[in-house]
Scaffold this active site. Structure first.
Site, mmCIF file in Angstrom:
data_model
loop_
_atom_site.group_PDB
_atom_site.id
_atom_site.type_symbol
_atom_site.label_atom_id
_atom_site.label_comp_id
_atom_site.label_asym_id
_atom_site.label_seq_id
_atom_site.Cartn_x
_atom_site.Cartn_y
_atom_site.Cartn_z
ATOM 1 N N ARG A 1 36.081 45.805 48.748
ATOM 2 C CA ARG A 1 35.495 46.662 49.741
ATOM 3 C C ARG A 1 35.029 47.830 49.144
ATOM 4 N NH1 ARG A 1 36.662 48.519 54.307
ATOM 5 N NH2 ARG A 1 34.396 48.201 55.087
ATOM 6 N N LYS B 1 42.258 42.537 33.810
ATOM 7 C CA LYS B 1 40.980 42.781 33.788
ATOM 8 C C LYS B 1 40.507 43.201 35.059
ATOM 9 C CE LYS B 1 40.132 39.537 36.730
ATOM 10 N NZ LYS B 1 39.598 39.914 38.190
#
Length: 329
Positions: free
Chosen positions: A166, A97
């Site tokens: 990020r 996932k």
């Protein structure tokens, strides 16, 4: 006795190591191959986990005729390309996932798997865990908490500085990395068709979400209220409340203990997870069983549910203004 399934792993990071530890200890699987973008890194992984073969490119592993199942353990941004290459080489795939960057990519991969009749499954481990399924049974039994109406769930780790979190080009953010766990829990308990969704997020300077809050409201009045964060650790707990009591899940990411209370807040029971290898063995076993039955999707996480989740994630990101380069392709 059935032949051991030879498992190949694409990507040699933290989650790949957990899978290597798992497969190595499974009686029905063999830790066959590891692939990294660098042969040196693949060989380091091979030596540490006693893997039979090491490859310095993903393509080499995928083209190995002896691989029975490939586990994709790379960032979300790479899943589409790598899974597609696997399917085009008729390799069964268990993809970590979040399945892909967006629903469009997921639809294309599912269509390809169906066209080529090759197994494809999403490795969202909580969907496969026997204890997760037992929690759902407990919630709906009527015996412990009555009729369930409210779920609250939190998940957080201080990981905002990690590159995969990020950067938009790596499909970063708390939603795809962490948010899928409470969302899948809500779907398991209350179903996949909330009539309203309320949400908000805070983002980093690159435009990916680092913290988010999501509320699902269901047609019969049930609510799921969820928070995820990549900025700090939180309690990771889930609480399912009914008209006769509530149960507390110690860790929605890998439940080990469920404590039940009545409506007067008196503890009425404690339930613990049976011993497990790491928790990842159940998704591997589900894939092996499905492949042996000639199925192209796992029973616990069918393609339709994966696509439903991807559609929901796309909708949340649109609302928040979180976009990835893959969205524009």
């Amino acid at each position: 006795m059935d032949q051991l399934f030879r498992v190949g792993i694409i990507g040699a990071g933290h989650i790949a190591a957990l899978m290597a530890e798992t497969v190595r200890r499974m009686p029905d699987a063999h830790l066959y191959a590891i692939a990294s973008r660098s042969l040196e890194k693949a060989q380091e992984f091979q030596n540490k986990w006693n893997v039979e073969k090491a490859y310095g490119s993903y393509e080499e592993l995928i083209q190995d005729p002896d691989v029975d199942l490939i586990y994709v353990a790379t960032p979300h941004s790479h899943h589409y390309e790598q899974v597609r290459f696997c399917l085009l080489h008729d390799k069964a795939v268990l993809c970590e996932k979040t399945f892909t960057a967006n629903k469009a990519q997921a639809e294309e991969l599912v269509a390809l798997a169906r066209e080529r009749k090759v197994f494809l499954g999403e490795a969202i481990w909580t969907r496969y865990m026997p204890f997760s399924k037992e929690i759902v049974r407990m919630v709906h039994s009527g015996e412990l908490i009555g009729r369930p109406y409210m779920l609250t769930a939190n998940l957080g780790y201080p990981i905002e500085d990690k590159e995969r979190i990020r950067k938009p080009e790596l499909c970063g953010g708390a939603l795809l990395d962490l948010g899928v766990y409470p969302i899948n829990l809500a779907f398991m308990i209350f179903g996949n068709a909330p009539e309203r969704i309320l949400s908000c997020c805070s983002k980093n300077e690159l435009g990916v979400d680092l913290q988010n809050s999501m509320t699902f409201i269901y047609p019969e009045g049930q609510m799921a209220v969820m928070q995820t964060t990549a900025r700090c650790a939180n309690d990771r707990m889930g609480v399912v409340s009914g008209d006769k009591g509530y149960l507390v899940i110690d860790n929605i990411n890998n439940p080990q203990t469920v404590t039940v209370y009545d409506a007067s807040h008196q503890q009425t029971g404690v339930y613990t997870c049976p011993p497990q290898i790491t928790g990842y063995e159940y998704e591997v076993r589900a894939a092996i069983e499905a492949i042996r039955k000639g199925m192209i999707e796992p029973e616990d996480m069918p393609h339709a549910e994966t696509l439903h989740i991807m559609e929901l994630l796309d909708g949340l990101r649109r609302e928040w203004g979180v976009t990835y380069p893959a969205d524009r392709l």
